[in-house]
Every structure is written in C-alpha cells, then in structure tokens.
Motif scaffolding. Structure first.
Motif, PDB file in Angstrom:
ATOM      1  N   SER A 156       0.841  -1.189   0.000  1.00  0.00           N
ATOM      2  CA  SER A 156       0.000   0.000   0.000  1.00  0.00           C
ATOM      3  C   SER A 156       0.879   1.242   0.000  1.00  0.00           C
ATOM      4  O   SER A 156       1.853   1.330   0.726  1.00  0.00           O
ATOM      5  N   THR A 157       0.519   2.171  -0.866  1.00  0.00           N
ATOM      6  CA  THR A 157       1.250   3.426  -0.937  1.00  0.00           C
ATOM      7  C   THR A 157       0.252   4.558  -1.063  1.00  0.00           C
ATOM      8  O   THR A 157      -0.854   4.376  -1.546  1.00  0.00           O
ATOM      9  N   THR A 212       7.315   3.369  -3.971  1.00  0.00           N
ATOM     10  CA  THR A 212       7.733   2.375  -2.993  1.00  0.00           C
ATOM     11  C   THR A 212       9.053   1.776  -3.452  1.00  0.00           C
ATOM     12  O   THR A 212       9.196   1.415  -4.609  1.00  0.00           O
ATOM     13  N   SER A 216       2.077  -2.897  -7.473  1.00  0.00           N
ATOM     14  CA  SER A 216       2.479  -1.537  -7.115  1.00  0.00           C
ATOM     15  C   SER A 216       3.191  -0.908  -8.315  1.00  0.00           C
ATOM     16  O   SER A 216       4.415  -1.006  -8.434  1.00  0.00           O
ATOM     17  N   LEU A 261       6.545   1.129  -8.179  1.00  0.00           N
ATOM     18  CA  LEU A 261       7.587   0.426  -7.436  1.00  0.00           C
ATOM     19  C   LEU A 261       8.957   0.707  -8.033  1.00  0.00           C
ATOM     20  O   LEU A 261       9.137   0.696  -9.245  1.00  0.00           O
TER      21      LEU A 261
END
Length: 82
Positions: free
Chosen positions: A19-20, A26, A53, A56
């Motif tokens: 989760s971001t 991330t 993500s 990422l």
C-alpha cells in the motif's frame, strides 16, 4: 477463505499488501538468487510486484555472474553488485 484458494497460501495466510499513498514511490530491495536459472525464474516475481504496485522502484542485490542478466530485466531499477 479456505487454504489453497487463490488469495491464501498453504497455511491460509493472506498475501502481504503493498500500500502506498497516491503518487508515492515504494522502494524494495530483493536479494537475488545466486544461480542463473533461479534468477531467470525470479523475473515473474518482479513482474507481479510491479502489477501490485506500479510505482515500485525495485533494486536487486546480485552476484557478479547474474548481475548482467538482472540488468536486462525492465522491472529492475537498480542492480547492486555484491
């Protein structure tokens, strides 16, 4: 959910969620495998991490004999030679 279903592992545990906050990158460091064949088989993992993500930044710690292979993987941001 029952163990072995698509969203759980053999122990019935849920996979970790990445989760971001919106717009936040991330960073993840993966210690790469020591063998060329295992390194090739790790690429689907890298692809899956990016699916979960999209922002990422994936760094891989790799031995000198697999680092050139990891550098060619588009999912990997940085390769750290060990």
């Amino acid at each position: 959910m029952k163990a072995g279903s698509a969203r759980t592992d053999a122990r019935g545990a849920e996979p970790p969620k990445v989760s971001t906050a919106a717009g936040k990158t991330t960073r993840v460091l993966v210690v790469g495998p020591s063998w060329v064949g295992d390194t090739v088989l790790a690429q689907p993992l890298f692809m899956r991490l990016h699916e979960r993500s999209p922002r990422l930044e994936l760094d891989v710690l790799a031995p000198p004999w697999t680092a050139p292979l990891v550098r060619r993987m588009p999912e990997v941001s940085n390769v750290i030679d060990n």
